[in-house]
Design a protein around this motif. Structure first.
Motif, PDB file in Angstrom:
ATOM      1  N   PRO A 250    -136.064 -22.945  12.267  1.00  0.00           N
ATOM      2  CA  PRO A 250    -135.155 -23.597  11.129  1.00  0.00           C
ATOM      3  C   PRO A 250    -133.819 -23.606  11.833  1.00  0.00           C
ATOM      4  O   PRO A 250    -133.304 -23.052  12.434  1.00  0.00           O
TER       5      PRO A 250
ATOM      6  N   VAL B 133    -132.734 -20.049  13.621  1.00  0.00           N
ATOM      7  CA  VAL B 133    -133.319 -18.896  13.310  1.00  0.00           C
ATOM      8  C   VAL B 133    -134.519 -18.862  14.383  1.00  0.00           C
ATOM      9  O   VAL B 133    -135.207 -19.605  14.501  1.00  0.00           O
TER      10      VAL B 133
ATOM     11  N   GLY C 231    -143.137 -11.263  15.166  1.00  0.00           N
ATOM     12  CA  GLY C 231    -143.951 -11.556  13.757  1.00  0.00           C
ATOM     13  C   GLY C 231    -142.908 -10.809  12.749  1.00  0.00           C
ATOM     14  O   GLY C 231    -143.370 -10.713  11.482  1.00  0.00           O
ATOM     15  N   ASN C 232    -142.122 -10.041  13.259  1.00  0.00           N
ATOM     16  CA  ASN C 232    -141.421  -9.177  12.015  1.00  0.00           C
ATOM     17  C   ASN C 232    -139.914  -9.033  11.993  1.00  0.00           C
ATOM     18  O   ASN C 232    -139.305  -8.452  11.356  1.00  0.00           O
ATOM     19  N   PHE C 233    -139.351 -10.007  12.974  1.00  0.00           N
ATOM     20  CA  PHE C 233    -137.932  -9.979  13.160  1.00  0.00           C
ATOM     21  C   PHE C 233    -137.240 -11.184  13.308  1.00  0.00           C
ATOM     22  O   PHE C 233    -137.759 -12.015  13.987  1.00  0.00           O
ATOM     23  N   ALA C 234    -136.544 -11.576  12.296  1.00  0.00           N
ATOM     24  CA  ALA C 234    -135.787 -12.919  12.120  1.00  0.00           C
ATOM     25  C   ALA C 234    -134.215 -12.672  12.556  1.00  0.00           C
ATOM     26  O   ALA C 234    -133.949 -11.801  12.371  1.00  0.00           O
ATOM     27  N   GLU C 235    -133.643 -13.425  13.367  1.00  0.00           N
ATOM     28  CA  GLU C 235    -132.523 -13.462  14.033  1.00  0.00           C
ATOM     29  C   GLU C 235    -131.889 -14.985  13.863  1.00  0.00           C
ATOM     30  O   GLU C 235    -132.577 -15.887  14.235  1.00  0.00           O
ATOM     31  N   ALA C 236    -130.593 -15.000  13.341  1.00  0.00           N
ATOM     32  CA  ALA C 236    -129.984 -16.026  13.300  1.00  0.00           C
ATOM     33  C   ALA C 236    -128.962 -16.219  14.514  1.00  0.00           C
ATOM     34  O   ALA C 236    -128.193 -15.402  15.074  1.00  0.00           O
TER      35      ALA C 236
ATOM     36  N   SER D 176    -141.634 -17.172  17.624  1.00  0.00           N
ATOM     37  CA  SER D 176    -142.187 -18.376  17.097  1.00  0.00           C
ATOM     38  C   SER D 176    -141.623 -19.485  17.607  1.00  0.00           C
ATOM     39  O   SER D 176    -140.346 -19.551  17.953  1.00  0.00           O
ATOM     40  N   GLN D 177    -142.462 -20.713  17.867  1.00  0.00           N
ATOM     41  CA  GLN D 177    -141.834 -21.958  18.047  1.00  0.00           C
ATOM     42  C   GLN D 177    -141.422 -22.780  17.052  1.00  0.00           C
ATOM     43  O   GLN D 177    -140.890 -23.825  17.209  1.00  0.00           O
ATOM     44  N   SER D 178    -141.663 -22.301  15.771  1.00  0.00           N
ATOM     45  CA  SER D 178    -140.977 -22.786  14.578  1.00  0.00           C
ATOM     46  C   SER D 178    -139.767 -22.386  14.529  1.00  0.00           C
ATOM     47  O   SER D 178    -139.412 -21.285  14.030  1.00  0.00           O
TER      48      SER D 178
ATOM     49  N   THR E 226    -137.970 -16.215  15.258  1.00  0.00           N
ATOM     50  CA  THR E 226    -138.636 -15.065  14.550  1.00  0.00           C
ATOM     51  C   THR E 226    -139.504 -14.453  15.843  1.00  0.00           C
ATOM     52  O   THR E 226    -140.124 -15.238  16.689  1.00  0.00           O
TER      53      THR E 226
END
Lengths: 189, 97
Positions: A179, A32, A37-42, A175-177, A34
């Motif tokens: 999951p 995943v 800061g507002n969009f998460a994508e798999a 994001s560098q983080s 991000t």
């Protein structure tokens, strides 16, 4: 006589620790991202291969098969993030309690932990994972992450690649983080 | 603005509070404040929404009303009780660990 006993012992050993082969079309490695800061994508990888042999599981992820649902993004990830010309695959190995898992009856599952040794982008890291192992059938085993591994891009020296993707996409942040989850089906040989 | 992708399950990992804690910590370690804020919003939603979280926290009426009015959780004084309501806390430790 000794030779016969040795052959029987070898056969018994091979039966007790049968090899298992990863079934690609019933397996997934997901991650995943991000952005802004507002969009998460798999996203996921379409091509996986692997084997469990002599108590060691080895899974190969074809990084060129990364699928983000956007062609240009796939190309950029291949070129600038994973650098697939240099590192076409990620390799994952871990010891496996095959004997324990083979005691499961079809329909049964067990929670377990494993430390995965992951080689990616020329870096090797150990990543502890919580897993669920499910016996789907006599000849089918499903291994899934019970919770995601939170992987930091810098662990694999991918931070500069993420930054390049951010620049190319004109985004304020990525994001560098990351999951990472997986679901791997193995068939007994 | 997407705050959560309904039904996609992309952020379902935030439902488990220990995983949410790990992810929030990782984003802070990386100084990714927007990702932290995004994950926090989604963690709050996954745990019953802000009203339920604040009800579980030791928070005064003024702070509760202010945050429920939509004011962003920017101040440490607001973040601490929100995290408390989620069953989380901030820990400070040396970066050399």
């Amino acid at each position: 006589m000794i030779r016969i006993i040795a052959i029987i012992a070898l056969l018994a050993g091979s039966l007790a620790h049968a090899d298992w082969t990863l079934v690609n079309d019933q397996s997934r490695v997901n991650f995943v991202t991000t952005k802004a800061g507002n969009f998460a994508e798999a996203h996921y990888f379409r091509e996986l291969s692997g084997k469990v042999r002599e108590g060691i599981a080895h899974v190969t992820i074809a990084l060129v098969s990364v699928d983000t649902a956007i062609d240009i993004r796939n190309e950029r990830m291949r070129e600038f993030l994973f650098r697939t010309d240099l590192f076409p695959t990620a390799e994952v190995t871990t010891p496996v309690d095959v004997t324990g898992y083979e005691k499961l009856k079809p329909g049964e599952q067990m929670d377990t932990r494993a430390v995965l040794t992951v080689s990616l982008n020329g870096q090797t890291q150990n990543i502890p994972m919580e897993l669920v192992v499910s016996r789907l059938a006599d000849n089918r085993m499903l291994v899934a992450s019970r919770k995601p591994a939170i992987v930091n891009a810098s662990q694999f020296q991918l931070a500069s690649g993420v930054e390049k993707l951010r620049e190319l996409a004109g985004l304020p942040s990525i994001s560098q983080s990351v999951p990472v989850t997986f679901l791997l089906t193995f068939a007994r040989d | 603005m997407v705050t959560r992708a309904p039904g996609t399950g992309i952020l379902d990992f935030l439902n488990e509070i220990d995983t949410a804690a790990e992810y929030l910590t990782e984003t802070l370690d990386n100084r990714e404040v927007p990702a932290f804020a995004f994950a926090l919003r989604n963690t709050i939603e996954a745990h019953g929404g802000l009203r339920a979280v604040l009800n579980r926290a030791e928070v005064d009426d003024e702070t509760r009303d202010r945050l429920l009015s939509g004011e962003p959780i920017l101040a440490l004084a607001d973040l601490v009780p929100v995290l408390q309501g989620l069953g989380l806390k901030i820990t400070i430790k040396p970066t050399t660990e």
